[in-house]
Design an enzyme around this catalytic site. Structure first.
Site, PDB file in Angstrom:
ATOM      1  N   ASP A  43       0.816  -1.220   0.000  1.00 60.55           N
ATOM      2  CA  ASP A  43       0.000   0.000   0.000  1.00 60.55           C
ATOM      3  C   ASP A  43       0.848   1.267   0.000  1.00 60.55           C
ATOM      4  O   ASP A  43       2.058   1.217   0.201  1.00 60.55           O
ATOM      5  CB  ASP A  43      -0.952   0.000   1.212  1.00 60.55           C
ATOM      6  CG  ASP A  43      -0.254  -0.323   2.526  1.00 60.55           C
ATOM      7  OD1 ASP A  43       0.994  -0.354   2.557  1.00 60.55           O
ATOM      8  OD2 ASP A  43      -0.945  -0.555   3.521  1.00 60.55           O
ATOM      9  N   ASN A  54      -7.353  -1.993  14.313  1.00 59.03           N
ATOM     10  CA  ASN A  54      -8.749  -2.312  13.975  1.00 59.03           C
ATOM     11  C   ASN A  54      -8.867  -3.567  13.104  1.00 59.03           C
ATOM     12  O   ASN A  54      -9.939  -3.888  12.620  1.00 59.03           O
ATOM     13  CB  ASN A  54      -9.416  -1.115  13.267  1.00 59.03           C
ATOM     14  CG  ASN A  54      -8.730  -0.766  11.949  1.00 59.03           C
ATOM     15  OD1 ASN A  54      -7.759  -1.411  11.557  1.00 59.03           O
ATOM     16  ND2 ASN A  54      -9.243   0.242  11.268  1.00 59.03           N
ATOM     17  N   HIS A  94      -7.148  -4.088  10.227  1.00 56.85           N
ATOM     18  CA  HIS A  94      -6.912  -3.917   8.788  1.00 56.85           C
ATOM     19  C   HIS A  94      -5.616  -4.587   8.367  1.00 56.85           C
ATOM     20  O   HIS A  94      -4.692  -4.748   9.154  1.00 56.85           O
ATOM     21  CB  HIS A  94      -6.962  -2.440   8.364  1.00 56.85           C
ATOM     22  CG  HIS A  94      -5.784  -1.595   8.706  1.00 56.85           C
ATOM     23  ND1 HIS A  94      -5.905  -0.292   9.113  1.00 56.85           N
ATOM     24  CD2 HIS A  94      -4.457  -1.831   8.689  1.00 56.85           C
ATOM     25  CE1 HIS A  94      -4.703   0.222   9.317  1.00 56.85           C
ATOM     26  NE2 HIS A  94      -3.808  -0.694   9.069  1.00 56.85           N
ATOM     27  N   GLU A 115      -9.652  -1.631   5.121  1.00 53.03           N
ATOM     28  CA  GLU A 115     -10.259  -1.226   6.382  1.00 53.03           C
ATOM     29  C   GLU A 115     -11.542  -2.022   6.656  1.00 53.03           C
ATOM     30  O   GLU A 115     -12.196  -2.490   5.713  1.00 53.03           O
ATOM     31  CB  GLU A 115     -10.630   0.264   6.307  1.00 53.03           C
ATOM     32  CG  GLU A 115      -9.436   1.204   6.149  1.00 53.03           C
ATOM     33  CD  GLU A 115      -8.712   1.473   7.461  1.00 53.03           C
ATOM     34  OE1 GLU A 115      -8.683   0.599   8.343  1.00 53.03           O
ATOM     35  OE2 GLU A 115      -8.166   2.581   7.592  1.00 53.03           O
TER      36      GLU A 115
HETATM   37  C1  GLP Z   1      -0.468   0.759   8.465  1.00 56.54           C
HETATM   38  C2  GLP Z   1      -0.210  -0.100   7.246  1.00 56.54           C
HETATM   39  C3  GLP Z   1      -0.344  -1.574   7.527  1.00 56.54           C
HETATM   40  C4  GLP Z   1       0.349  -1.900   8.831  1.00 56.54           C
HETATM   41  C5  GLP Z   1      -0.355  -1.189   9.957  1.00 56.54           C
HETATM   42  C6  GLP Z   1       0.219  -1.480  11.323  1.00 56.54           C
HETATM   43  O1  GLP Z   1      -1.682   1.405   8.509  1.00 56.54           O
HETATM   44  N1  GLP Z   1      -1.025   0.241   6.139  1.00 56.54           N
HETATM   45  O2  GLP Z   1       0.166  -2.307   6.423  1.00 56.54           O
HETATM   46  O3  GLP Z   1       0.332  -3.282   9.047  1.00 56.54           O
HETATM   47  O4  GLP Z   1      -0.299   0.194   9.719  1.00 56.54           O
HETATM   48  O5  GLP Z   1       1.300  -0.661  11.606  1.00 56.54           O
HETATM   49  P1  GLP Z   1       2.240  -0.830  12.843  1.00 56.54           P
HETATM   50  O6  GLP Z   1       3.102  -2.010  12.549  1.00 56.54           O
HETATM   51  O7  GLP Z   1       3.038   0.452  12.887  1.00 56.54           O
HETATM   52  O8  GLP Z   1       1.386  -1.019  14.038  1.00 56.54           O
END
Ligand code: GLP
Length: 243
Positions: free
Chosen positions: A67, A136, A138, A143
């Protein structure tokens, strides 16, 4: 889903890096699906260490990131493009032509999304997909919703995600409200998936994705449908399961 409970973040990162390396040793031209966020940073560090120690060769590997924010310039330090180069690509022998990240500044997002899907298909599909998870539930930027998109698409970020990701920006107003993300079908079509989960704030969602129910309101719960997913979780995120 297989589950590996690790003592701490370092152990989780090392196990994930070992799985990536063994995939690349088995198939030097592997197609890797890569994730950003704070969780996989330790895994990338370990991969760089292994490369520098002569234990890894990324020269034939192709990568597709999950992404990217929209709109964001690739040189913006908050972009996932910048993150990937800083935390991984610039330290290893990957061929820049084999790196794919959705273009967060594409004028025509729809065209960018359909081209991205085509490139993944033409590469033969993802061999190993690395995933993190949002609080959440995702994955990528898929989402929670009543319907999920199967293909790469432009999506609106939920307020939970904007709040969670605000820590990387000077203020919450600077967090982009949209993103391009690969869809659930692309993720579920990966031959192998590893999902990294770390920290106390992920314990609740960790329990929910393992409770046997599958719902689009928790996109990661769909991973239960995948035949070869391994969750690598540290003790902090798993504490509700162990205690
Ligand atoms: C972002 C990314 C995800 C990632 C998530 C968790 O929103 N789009 O791909 O897994 O955050 O991030 P973190 O590892 O910083 O908790």
């Amino acid at each position: 889903m297989n589950k590996i409970i690790c003592k701490n973040y370092d152990e989780m990162s090392n196990i994930a890096a070992d799985m990536v390396i063994s995939q690349v040793r088995q198939k030097p031209d592997s197609v890797l699906g890569l994730a950003t966020g704070s969780t996989p940073i330790g895994m990338y560090k370990k991969l760089i260490q292994m490369y520098k120690a002569g234990q890894a060769d990324f020269s034939q590997v192709k990568t597709f990131n999950l992404d990217e924010y929209y709109k964001i310039d690739k040189d913006n330090p908050q972009s996932y493009n910048y993150y990937m180069h800083e935390n991984f690509f610039k330290h290893v022998n990957i061929n820049p032509q084999n790196i794919h990240i959705p273009n967060g500044s594409a004028e025509n997002a729809e065209e960018e999304c359909s081209n991205y899907d085509k490139m993944i298909e033409q590469s033969g599909g993802i061999d190993l997909q690395v995933l993190g998870i949002g609080v959440n539930g995702h994955i990528g930027f898929n989402e929670p919703a009543t319907e999920l998109n199967s293909k790469t698409h432009l999506t609106r970020l939920s307020i939970d995600t904007i709040r969670a990701n605000a820590r990387f920006f000077d203020s919450i107003d600077q967090v982009p409200t949209q993103a391009i993300t690969v869809g659930m079908a692309t993720i579920l079509k990966a031959k192998k998936i590893i999902l990294l989960i770390s920290g106390k704030n992920k314990a609740e969602i960790m329990g929910k994705i393992l409770n046997g129910k599958i719902t689009t309101n928790i996109p990661a719960s769909l991973l239960q449908l995948h035949p070869d997913t391994t969750i690598i979780v540290d003790e902090e995120a798993a504490y509700k399961l162990v205690s």
